[in-house]
Each structure stands twice: as structure tokens, then as C-alpha cells.
Design a protein around this motif. Structure first.
Motif, PDB file in Angstrom:
ATOM      1  N   THR A   7       1.222  -1.197   0.306  1.00  0.00           N
ATOM      2  CA  THR A   7       0.126  -0.111   0.380  1.00  0.00           C
ATOM      3  C   THR A   7       0.794   1.342   0.379  1.00  0.00           C
ATOM      4  OG1 THR A   7      -0.007  -0.351   1.903  1.00  0.00           O
ATOM      5  CG2 THR A   7      -2.217  -1.214   1.151  1.00  0.00           C
ATOM      6  N   HIS A   8       1.582   0.965   0.499  1.00  0.00           N
ATOM      7  CA  HIS A   8       3.312   2.305   0.650  1.00  0.00           C
ATOM      8  C   HIS A   8       3.217   3.239  -1.228  1.00  0.00           C
ATOM      9  CE1 HIS A   8       6.145   5.106   1.549  1.00  0.00           C
ATOM     10  NE2 HIS A   8       7.331   4.439   0.787  1.00  0.00           N
ATOM     11  N   PHE A   9       3.156   1.516  -2.099  1.00  0.00           N
ATOM     12  CA  PHE A   9       3.152   2.078  -3.505  1.00  0.00           C
ATOM     13  C   PHE A   9       2.325   2.529  -4.074  1.00  0.00           C
ATOM     14  CE2 PHE A   9       7.143  -0.381  -2.245  1.00  0.00           C
ATOM     15  CZ  PHE A   9       8.129   0.460  -2.521  1.00  0.00           C
ATOM     16  N   THR A  10       0.903   2.691  -3.694  1.00  0.00           N
ATOM     17  CA  THR A  10      -0.143   3.025  -4.103  1.00  0.00           C
ATOM     18  C   THR A  10      -1.005   4.616  -3.684  1.00  0.00           C
ATOM     19  OG1 THR A  10      -1.460   1.895  -2.888  1.00  0.00           O
ATOM     20  CG2 THR A  10      -0.861   1.326  -4.818  1.00  0.00           C
ATOM     21  N   THR A  11      -0.238   4.952  -1.673  1.00  0.00           N
ATOM     22  CA  THR A  11      -0.402   5.994  -1.395  1.00  0.00           C
ATOM     23  C   THR A  11       0.008   6.836  -1.538  1.00  0.00           C
ATOM     24  OG1 THR A  11       0.416   5.204   0.563  1.00  0.00           O
ATOM     25  CG2 THR A  11      -2.618   4.758  -0.154  1.00  0.00           C
ATOM     26  N   THR A  12       1.681   6.898  -1.542  1.00  0.00           N
ATOM     27  CA  THR A  12       3.248   7.441  -1.402  1.00  0.00           C
ATOM     28  C   THR A  12       2.969   7.490  -2.626  1.00  0.00           C
ATOM     29  OG1 THR A  12       2.407   6.152   0.741  1.00  0.00           O
ATOM     30  CG2 THR A  12       4.678   7.816   0.289  1.00  0.00           C
ATOM     31  N   PRO A  13       4.157   9.283  -2.838  1.00  0.00           N
ATOM     32  CA  PRO A  13       4.955   8.965  -4.134  1.00  0.00           C
ATOM     33  C   PRO A  13       5.805   8.754  -4.035  1.00  0.00           C
ATOM     34  CG  PRO A  13       3.758  11.506  -3.463  1.00  0.00           C
ATOM     35  CD  PRO A  13       3.124  10.280  -1.929  1.00  0.00           C
ATOM     36  N   TYR A  14       6.180   8.464  -5.800  1.00  0.00           N
ATOM     37  CA  TYR A  14       8.056   8.155  -5.009  1.00  0.00           C
ATOM     38  C   TYR A  14       8.319   8.313  -7.183  1.00  0.00           C
ATOM     39  CZ  TYR A  14       5.658   3.818  -7.302  1.00  0.00           C
ATOM     40  OH  TYR A  14       4.962   2.317  -7.909  1.00  0.00           O
ATOM     41  N   ILE A  15       9.714   7.752  -7.015  1.00  0.00           N
ATOM     42  CA  ILE A  15      10.102   7.874  -8.221  1.00  0.00           C
ATOM     43  C   ILE A  15      10.780   6.636  -8.153  1.00  0.00           C
ATOM     44  CG2 ILE A  15      12.035   9.447  -9.839  1.00  0.00           C
ATOM     45  CD1 ILE A  15      12.116  11.734  -7.264  1.00  0.00           C
ATOM     46  N   ASN A  16      10.126   6.310 -10.498  1.00  0.00           N
ATOM     47  CA  ASN A  16      10.787   5.191 -10.483  1.00  0.00           C
ATOM     48  C   ASN A  16      11.408   5.505 -11.821  1.00  0.00           C
ATOM     49  OD1 ASN A  16      10.734   2.903 -12.087  1.00  0.00           O
ATOM     50  ND2 ASN A  16       8.775   2.410 -11.801  1.00  0.00           N
ATOM     51  N   TRP A  17      12.324   4.835 -11.750  1.00  0.00           N
ATOM     52  CA  TRP A  17      13.028   5.626 -12.576  1.00  0.00           C
ATOM     53  C   TRP A  17      12.830   5.093 -14.348  1.00  0.00           C
ATOM     54  CZ3 TRP A  17      18.442   8.435 -12.575  1.00  0.00           C
ATOM     55  CH2 TRP A  17      17.930   9.848 -11.655  1.00  0.00           C
ATOM     56  N   THR A  18      12.733   3.368 -13.814  1.00  0.00           N
ATOM     57  CA  THR A  18      12.829   2.665 -15.314  1.00  0.00           C
ATOM     58  C   THR A  18      11.168   2.216 -15.806  1.00  0.00           C
ATOM     59  OG1 THR A  18      13.349   0.682 -13.736  1.00  0.00           O
ATOM     60  CG2 THR A  18      14.774   2.238 -14.734  1.00  0.00           C
ATOM     61  N   ARG A  19      10.308   2.911 -15.387  1.00  0.00           N
ATOM     62  CA  ARG A  19       8.939   2.403 -15.356  1.00  0.00           C
ATOM     63  C   ARG A  19       9.029   2.271 -17.087  1.00  0.00           C
ATOM     64  NH1 ARG A  19       3.794   3.577 -17.113  1.00  0.00           N
ATOM     65  NH2 ARG A  19       2.162   2.373 -15.923  1.00  0.00           N
ATOM     66  N   SER A  20       9.347   3.124 -17.737  1.00  0.00           N
ATOM     67  CA  SER A  20       8.661   2.274 -18.978  1.00  0.00           C
ATOM     68  C   SER A  20       9.603   1.737 -20.100  1.00  0.00           C
ATOM     69  CB  SER A  20       8.462   4.276 -20.050  1.00  0.00           C
ATOM     70  OG  SER A  20       9.101   5.216 -19.535  1.00  0.00           O
ATOM     71  N   GLN A  21      11.835   2.422 -19.801  1.00  0.00           N
ATOM     72  CA  GLN A  21      12.395   1.550 -19.673  1.00  0.00           C
ATOM     73  C   GLN A  21      13.605   1.905 -18.790  1.00  0.00           C
ATOM     74  OE1 GLN A  21      13.511   4.679 -23.281  1.00  0.00           O
ATOM     75  NE2 GLN A  21      14.061   6.056 -21.552  1.00  0.00           N
ATOM     76  N   THR A  22      14.719   1.078 -18.892  1.00  0.00           N
ATOM     77  CA  THR A  22      15.416   0.832 -18.438  1.00  0.00           C
ATOM     78  C   THR A  22      17.123   1.802 -18.761  1.00  0.00           C
ATOM     79  OG1 THR A  22      16.345  -0.327 -20.039  1.00  0.00           O
ATOM     80  CG2 THR A  22      15.282  -1.568 -18.394  1.00  0.00           C
ATOM     81  N   ALA A  23      16.827   2.353 -19.906  1.00  0.00           N
ATOM     82  CA  ALA A  23      18.180   2.675 -20.268  1.00  0.00           C
ATOM     83  C   ALA A  23      18.159   4.280 -19.667  1.00  0.00           C
ATOM     84  CB  ALA A  23      18.353   3.547 -21.488  1.00  0.00           C
ATOM     85  N   LEU A  24      18.523   5.141 -19.598  1.00  0.00           N
ATOM     86  CA  LEU A  24      18.346   6.814 -18.177  1.00  0.00           C
ATOM     87  C   LEU A  24      19.445   7.579 -18.613  1.00  0.00           C
ATOM     88  CD1 LEU A  24      18.200   4.520 -14.510  1.00  0.00           C
ATOM     89  CD2 LEU A  24      16.634   5.695 -16.013  1.00  0.00           C
TER      90      LEU A  24
END
Length: 364
Positions: free
Chosen positions: A251-268
Motif C-alpha cells: 500500500t505504500h506504493f499506491t498511497t505515497t509518491p515515489y520515483i521509478n526511474w525505469t518504469r517504461s524503459q531501463t535506459a536513463l
């Protein structure tokens, strides 16, 4: 075939039941014989599956996963059929209790085998994903979903197995009716007690199948930076850069903002900021950055750049950008670039370091 075997066992049991010593001897013989037959059945299964392994890899998996369930299935089935009838006369309650316990054990073994079969199919799907020619991002997403399905299957089979055991209780229908009579209070209590658990369960499913989070994603959670190591039905494990594990409820990830660097791709794309004097030769720094990146295996050669992003009070701020294939490589690359550019300016162009200027006015 089974009925004839049971009739033969019953006839023999009636013959020896009158003598307690002889009856217990036959109980031991029947139990040991069942174990021996179980070992033989397991050995035959392992041998046949091993001989067929060359034809298809599935037989190798069967040989590894199923000999023990086969042993227990045959042994418990034979125990239930052959052991209770030999109990001495006058021990009807003990005989019924042993038979009932073996019935529950048999249901449990059958549920275990069903779970093993389903898990084998799911694991085969995961192996096919590993062998398929898909990109790393798609592979991680599919493997995360398959792992979640695997845990769901285990949970469902376990619940159904326990349910099948409960159905063997005499008077279960009456017992169930008495429970429904107090369902009003019980449902409120159970709902309050399970609210957190059910919320985490739903959140875990949401994270997995909405593609919001995958095993291997690079995250910033609060003040921590790490990689998703495991996603379960109720919690997520994040491996921090220093090998600590941050365990958070789903529930932490559905109620609290976080940064996902690789949600749509792994290259950064990453940045490095430096400060220097206004007299800095930007072209020289840009050329040095190109040499540093060209020598670095972490740079994926997609893009890079260097600009003056700010200039205030005699200090110029340089922003270097670079790309990498994943978060770990990007972190290492940024550290290398920062270290080498600072060393380059300090040793090769020290006159371009930041200066503090003091103007002294003549006395009037």
C-alpha cells in the motif's frame, strides 16, 4: 482392482483381529510395506522420467520435482487402505481417528501435487520468457507478473485444500449454519482485523498487473535509492545501494509518491554539475568529457552534452549529461565523470577554478 484389494485386506484383518499381538504385528507389516511400495513407485517414476529426459526437457523437470510427492501419495493411500483394518478389536475409535487423519493427509498430498503441477506450468512459461528474444524491459514486466501468478496459485490451492479437508468434518453443514447465525458481528470483526492485509493484497496485485512496478526497477523511495528485489502479495523489498533491504507494504506504493526511474524503459539520462570561474573554457571541458565517456564502458553511447546552465556572482555552473543502460551503470558513470572532470580542472586548468574577488578601495 482397489475394491478387491480392500476386500482381501478386510478378510485378512478379520482373521488376525482377535489376537492383539498378531494384529499389531500386521499393522507394522502393512505400514512398512506401504513405505517400501512408495519407495519403489518413486524410484520407478524417477527412472522412467530420467530415461525420457533426452526426448524432452519436461521429463527432466518431472524427475526433479515429483518423486517425493509420488512417494507420499502412494504411501499415504496404502496406509489408509491397509493399516486401520488390522487394528485389534475394541479400538474402533482409534481406528476411526487414524483413518480420518490419513484421509486428511491424502487430501493434503493431492493438493500438494496439484500445486506442483500448476507451478511446473508457470515455471515453464517463465523459462520460455527467458529464452524469447524480447527486450529487458518487457522480460522484467512479464517475469514479475508470472511470479505474482505463481504466489496466487499457491495461495488458492492451499485455501481449496483446507476447504476440502473441512468438508470431511461430520456435521459441517450444521456448524456452518451456526456460524452464519452470528455473521453480523463476525463479519465486522474479521473486516477490521483483515483490512490492512487485504489492502496490501489488492495493492500488490495492482502494482504487478498495472505495470507500475517490476522486479529490477530502479526507485527513489523517500531518501533511499535502490532496486526492486522482490514483489510479494503484501510487501515489496527494495535493495539499497549499500546492500540493505528496505521492506515496505504494498500500500505504500499506491498511497505515497515515489520515483521509478525505469518504469517504461531501463535506459536513463543522468547529470553532473560543476562550478568554475567565468573564465572557464567550456570547449576544453566539453572535449575532456567526450574523452572520458568514450573510455567508459558504462556509457551506452546514446547521447551526451555539456552546457553552462547558470552563472551568478562570478561562478559559472556547468551541467554535463550522459546516458547509461540502467540505473547502476548510470550511478557509476556519474561518479566517474564528476571525479575526472574535477581532477582535470584542478590539475590542467587551475586558473579556471572558482575565485573569490575582493576589491580594495583607496582611502580618501
Amino acid at each position: 482392482m482397489t475394491e478387491e484389494f480392500e476386500n482381501d485386506v478386510t478378510h485378512l484383518a478379520e482373521t488376525v483381529a482377535a489376537s492383539p499381538l498378531l494384529a499389531w504385528l500386521w499393522v507394522a507389516i502393512a505400514a512398512a510395506g506401504a513405505v517400501a511400495i512408495g519407495f519403489v513407485a518413486s524410484w520407478l517414476f524417477r527412472t522412467v522420467a530420467g530415461s525420457l529426459h533426452r526426448r524432452h526437457l519436461i521429463f527432466g523437470e518431472l524427475r526433479t520435482r515429483f518423486p517425493k510427492p509420488i512417494f507420499w501419495l502412494v504411501t499415504v493411500l496404502l496406509w489408509r487402505t491397509a493399516v486401520p483394518p488390522f487394528f485389534p478389536e475394541g479400538l474402533a475409535e482409534l481406528q476411526a481417528g487414524v483413518r480420518y487423519g490419513l484421509t486428511l493427509s491424502l487430501i493434503g498430498v493431492v493438493g500438494w501435487i496439484i500445486a506442483k503441477i500448476l507451478i511446473l506450468l508457470i515455471d515453464s512459461a517463465m523459462v520460455r520468457q527467458d529464452a524469447s528474444a524480447v527486450d529487458n524491459f518487457t522480460l522484467r514486466r512479464r517475469k514479475t507478473q508470472i511470479k505474482m501468478i505463481r504466489r496466487l496459485v499457491i495461495a488458492v490451492v492451499a485455501v481449496l485444500t483446507v476447504g476440502a479437508m473441512l468438508l470431511t468434518i461430520d456435521g459441517a453443514e450444521t456448524f456452518g449454519a451456526s456460524l452464519f447465525a452470528s455473521a453480523g458481528v463476525a463479519s465486522i470483526v474479521a473486516g477490521l482485523a483483515a483490512q490492512s492485509t487485504l489492502g496490501n493484497l489488492v495493492a500488490g496485485l495492482q502494482l504487478t498487473f498495472s505495470n507500475a512496478l517490476k522486479v529490477g526497477d530502479t526507485l527513489e523511495v523517500g531518501d533511499e535509492f535502490g532496486t526492486v528485489e522482490e514483489i510479494t502479495l503484501t510487501y515489496v523489498v527494495v535493495q539499497i545501494w549499500d546492500d540493505r533491504r528496505l521492506v515496505l507494504p504494498s500500500t505504500h506504493f499506491t498511497t505515497t509518491p515515489y520515483i521509478n526511474w525505469t518504469r517504461s524503459q531501463t535506459a536513463l539520462t543522468g547529470t553532473v554539475f560543476l562550478q568554475a570561474d567565468y573564465s572557464i573554457n567550456v570547449e576544453a571541458i566539453r572535449a575532456e568529457l567526450a574523452l572520458i565517456l568514450d573510455d567508459s564502458p558504462e556509457w551506452d553511447r546514446r547521447s551526451w552534452g555539456l552546457i553552462v546552465s547558470d552563472a551568478q556572482r562570478g561562478v559559472a555552473e556547468l551541467r554535463a549529461t550522459m546516458t547509461a543502460a540502467n540505473g547502476d551503470d548510470l550511478w557509476a558513470l556519474r561518479c566517474q565523470v564528476r571525479e575526472k572532470l574535477v581532477a582535470f580542472i584542478a590539475t590542467q586548468r587551475p586558473q579556471e577554478l572558482t575565485h573569490t574577488r575582493i576589491e580594495t578601495l583607496p582611502h580618501s
